[in-house]
Design a protein around this motif. Sequence first.
Motif, PDB file in Angstrom:
ATOM      1  N   GLU A  14      14.138  25.330  20.889  1.00 55.96           N
ATOM      2  CA  GLU A  14      15.421  25.628  21.533  1.00 55.96           C
ATOM      3  C   GLU A  14      16.482  25.978  20.490  1.00 55.96           C
ATOM      4  O   GLU A  14      17.282  26.891  20.685  1.00 55.96           O
ATOM      5  N   GLN A  15      16.470  25.269  19.383  1.00 60.91           N
ATOM      6  CA  GLN A  15      17.434  25.574  18.323  1.00 60.91           C
ATOM      7  C   GLN A  15      17.133  26.925  17.674  1.00 60.91           C
ATOM      8  O   GLN A  15      18.045  27.674  17.318  1.00 60.91           O
ATOM      9  N   LEU A  16      15.845  27.223  17.537  1.00 63.26           N
ATOM     10  CA  LEU A  16      15.462  28.524  16.982  1.00 63.26           C
ATOM     11  C   LEU A  16      15.878  29.644  17.938  1.00 63.26           C
ATOM     12  O   LEU A  16      16.378  30.697  17.497  1.00 63.26           O
ATOM     13  N   ALA A  17      15.705  29.416  19.236  1.00 66.26           N
ATOM     14  CA  ALA A  17      16.113  30.404  20.242  1.00 66.26           C
ATOM     15  C   ALA A  17      17.630  30.581  20.253  1.00 66.26           C
ATOM     16  O   ALA A  17      18.139  31.679  20.516  1.00 66.26           O
ATOM     17  N   TYR A  18      18.360  29.514  19.962  1.00 64.65           N
ATOM     18  CA  TYR A  18      19.821  29.609  19.900  1.00 64.65           C
ATOM     19  C   TYR A  18      20.251  30.507  18.735  1.00 64.65           C
ATOM     20  O   TYR A  18      21.201  31.280  18.854  1.00 64.65           O
ATOM     21  N   LEU A  19      19.525  30.409  17.614  1.00 61.88           N
ATOM     22  CA  LEU A  19      19.796  31.313  16.492  1.00 61.88           C
ATOM     23  C   LEU A  19      19.613  32.762  16.935  1.00 61.88           C
ATOM     24  O   LEU A  19      20.453  33.627  16.634  1.00 61.88           O
ATOM     25  N   ALA A  20      18.528  33.037  17.653  1.00 63.25           N
ATOM     26  CA  ALA A  20      18.293  34.397  18.154  1.00 63.25           C
ATOM     27  C   ALA A  20      19.422  34.827  19.081  1.00 63.25           C
ATOM     28  O   ALA A  20      19.924  35.961  18.990  1.00 63.25           O
ATOM     29  N   GLY A  26      25.890  39.141  18.013  1.00 62.73           N
ATOM     30  CA  GLY A  26      26.765  39.736  17.014  1.00 62.73           C
ATOM     31  C   GLY A  26      27.110  38.880  15.814  1.00 62.73           C
ATOM     32  O   GLY A  26      27.809  39.327  14.906  1.00 62.73           O
ATOM     33  N   THR A  27      26.633  37.636  15.741  1.00 58.77           N
ATOM     34  CA  THR A  27      26.879  36.786  14.579  1.00 58.77           C
ATOM     35  C   THR A  27      25.745  36.975  13.570  1.00 58.77           C
ATOM     36  O   THR A  27      24.610  36.592  13.842  1.00 58.77           O
ATOM     37  N   ASN A  28      26.026  37.571  12.415  1.00 64.31           N
ATOM     38  CA  ASN A  28      24.935  37.895  11.489  1.00 64.31           C
ATOM     39  C   ASN A  28      24.633  36.782  10.481  1.00 64.31           C
ATOM     40  O   ASN A  28      23.630  36.835   9.776  1.00 64.31           O
ATOM     41  N   LYS A  45       5.369  31.051  25.065  1.00 68.98           N
ATOM     42  CA  LYS A  45       6.456  31.489  25.944  1.00 68.98           C
ATOM     43  C   LYS A  45       7.076  32.762  25.383  1.00 68.98           C
ATOM     44  O   LYS A  45       7.107  32.969  24.171  1.00 68.98           O
ATOM     45  N   ASP A  46       7.566  33.619  26.256  1.00 68.67           N
ATOM     46  CA  ASP A  46       8.146  34.883  25.807  1.00 68.67           C
ATOM     47  C   ASP A  46       9.286  34.625  24.829  1.00 68.67           C
ATOM     48  O   ASP A  46      10.231  33.881  25.137  1.00 68.67           O
ATOM     49  N   TRP A  47       9.181  35.260  23.672  1.00 69.61           N
ATOM     50  CA  TRP A  47      10.170  35.062  22.616  1.00 69.61           C
ATOM     51  C   TRP A  47      11.063  36.299  22.495  1.00 69.61           C
ATOM     52  O   TRP A  47      10.566  37.429  22.481  1.00 69.61           O
ATOM     53  N   THR A  48      12.362  36.081  22.396  1.00 68.68           N
ATOM     54  CA  THR A  48      13.302  37.155  22.098  1.00 68.68           C
ATOM     55  C   THR A  48      13.537  37.180  20.601  1.00 68.68           C
ATOM     56  O   THR A  48      14.054  36.204  20.037  1.00 68.68           O
ATOM     57  N   PRO A  49      13.150  38.245  19.903  1.00 67.80           N
ATOM     58  CA  PRO A  49      13.269  38.289  18.444  1.00 67.80           C
ATOM     59  C   PRO A  49      14.712  38.097  17.965  1.00 67.80           C
ATOM     60  O   PRO A  49      15.669  38.404  18.673  1.00 67.80           O
ATOM     61  N   ILE A  50      14.826  37.603  16.741  1.00 67.28           N
ATOM     62  CA  ILE A  50      16.124  37.377  16.114  1.00 67.28           C
ATOM     63  C   ILE A  50      16.590  38.686  15.492  1.00 67.28           C
ATOM     64  O   ILE A  50      16.056  39.132  14.472  1.00 67.28           O
ATOM     65  N   PHE A  88      11.548  37.702  13.691  1.00 68.16           N
ATOM     66  CA  PHE A  88      12.809  38.409  13.479  1.00 68.16           C
ATOM     67  C   PHE A  88      12.597  39.858  13.898  1.00 68.16           C
ATOM     68  O   PHE A  88      11.620  40.493  13.481  1.00 68.16           O
ATOM     69  N   GLY A  89      13.499  40.385  14.704  1.00 69.97           N
ATOM     70  CA  GLY A  89      13.384  41.788  15.071  1.00 69.97           C
ATOM     71  C   GLY A  89      13.963  42.695  14.017  1.00 69.97           C
ATOM     72  O   GLY A  89      13.340  43.674  13.599  1.00 69.97           O
ATOM     73  N   TYR A  90      15.173  42.339  13.547  1.00 65.15           N
ATOM     74  CA  TYR A  90      15.842  43.145  12.523  1.00 65.15           C
ATOM     75  C   TYR A  90      16.589  42.217  11.579  1.00 65.15           C
ATOM     76  O   TYR A  90      17.416  41.405  11.999  1.00 65.15           O
ATOM     77  N   ALA A  91      16.274  42.310  10.289  1.00 65.15           N
ATOM     78  CA  ALA A  91      16.961  41.534   9.257  1.00 65.15           C
ATOM     79  C   ALA A  91      17.644  42.508   8.312  1.00 65.15           C
ATOM     80  O   ALA A  91      16.997  43.411   7.773  1.00 65.15           O
TER      81      ALA A  91
END
Length: 357
Positions: A14-20, A26-28, A45-50, A88-91
């Motif tokens: 949950e904390q990792l998902a909050y980072l995403a 918009g917070t980089n 579970k379906d993950w939304t990339p960071i 991570f989707g885009y770093a």
Amino acid sequence: AGTQDDPYIIKTGEQLAYLAQQVNAGTNYSGKYFKLSNSINLAGKDWTPIGYKTVNNEEYGFKGKFDGNGNSIYGLKVNRESSYAGLFGYAGAGSDISNLSVIKADIATTQSYAGAICGDLYNGTISKCSVIGASISAGEYRSGGICGQSRGSAKIENCSVSSTSISASSIAGGICGDTGGSLESCKGTDLTIAAGSWVGGITAACQSRTTTTLNNCSIYSSKILFQEPTNGYPKAGGLVAYCNAGNLIISDCSRQVDFHIGITDNDLNIGGLFGHIGQPGSFTNCHFDGCFMNESGEVIDSGTSLSLGAAIGEHYARSSKEFCTFTNCSYNAGKTGNIPKVKKPLEGQDYSGIIAK
């Protein structure tokens, strides 16, 4: 909090998902530090990339420091109809992702930029990361075991990929799909890498206008599947399929991988080391130990109409002055048979630094 001495601690999915969520809003987190305190099981579970980029190239990227602290992410699942697929989707610039393992990941996008650690890395660093037992696919372009694409001064160092399948319509590589910047001390083992156009053992393409370096990288016990071409310029290479960087330096790289060629189009370019070289570069201690097979599993060692070279498929330059240097490079002639060293050589180029063993 968020400093090097007092990083943000992530303990749960949950904390990792909050980072995403925060990065995608918009917070980089430029200059901020994060650390995993323990391994996390995302349980499929379906993950939304960071991080991601919009179709208008607006950046919502992670620019902080993420330390996996020697821990693992299990059960990562990404299944999306947009680009930028991975943990991570885009770093972006200044990002640093390190000391992390991704195990048993299933990553798929119908579009582009897929990698277990990161879909697209720009002017950032990925180091000491490993990918084990993953499936990674891009319906369009750029998939890799660690990263789908690296650009600018990006660095991928001391990373490994094992027991993983990697595929794309075009541009699929064992470590990175499309490489700019540098790959250093990376290793792939037991990989299956498949694409219709541009598929490489370490990386499919090096096409940055600036210096690109590959050093001390290797692929073992793996296979490259070259399928029906998806564009008019199909290429495959044991190390790199398409060498077209402004200044390419490759040293101390080797591969023990077999090609499985499922097409007979003689416009394609396949080389045990490099499929296509189109710019001047320096190649030192590069070795190929593998064979070429047709889709029936029969070894191809002579008499083919394909542009197939034991070391290089095609060497092309806009000017005859754009020569490369080859030093202590080799291929296993016992496996490649009578296939020529270079199928389409560049007139005037010295290939004596590539020897048959």
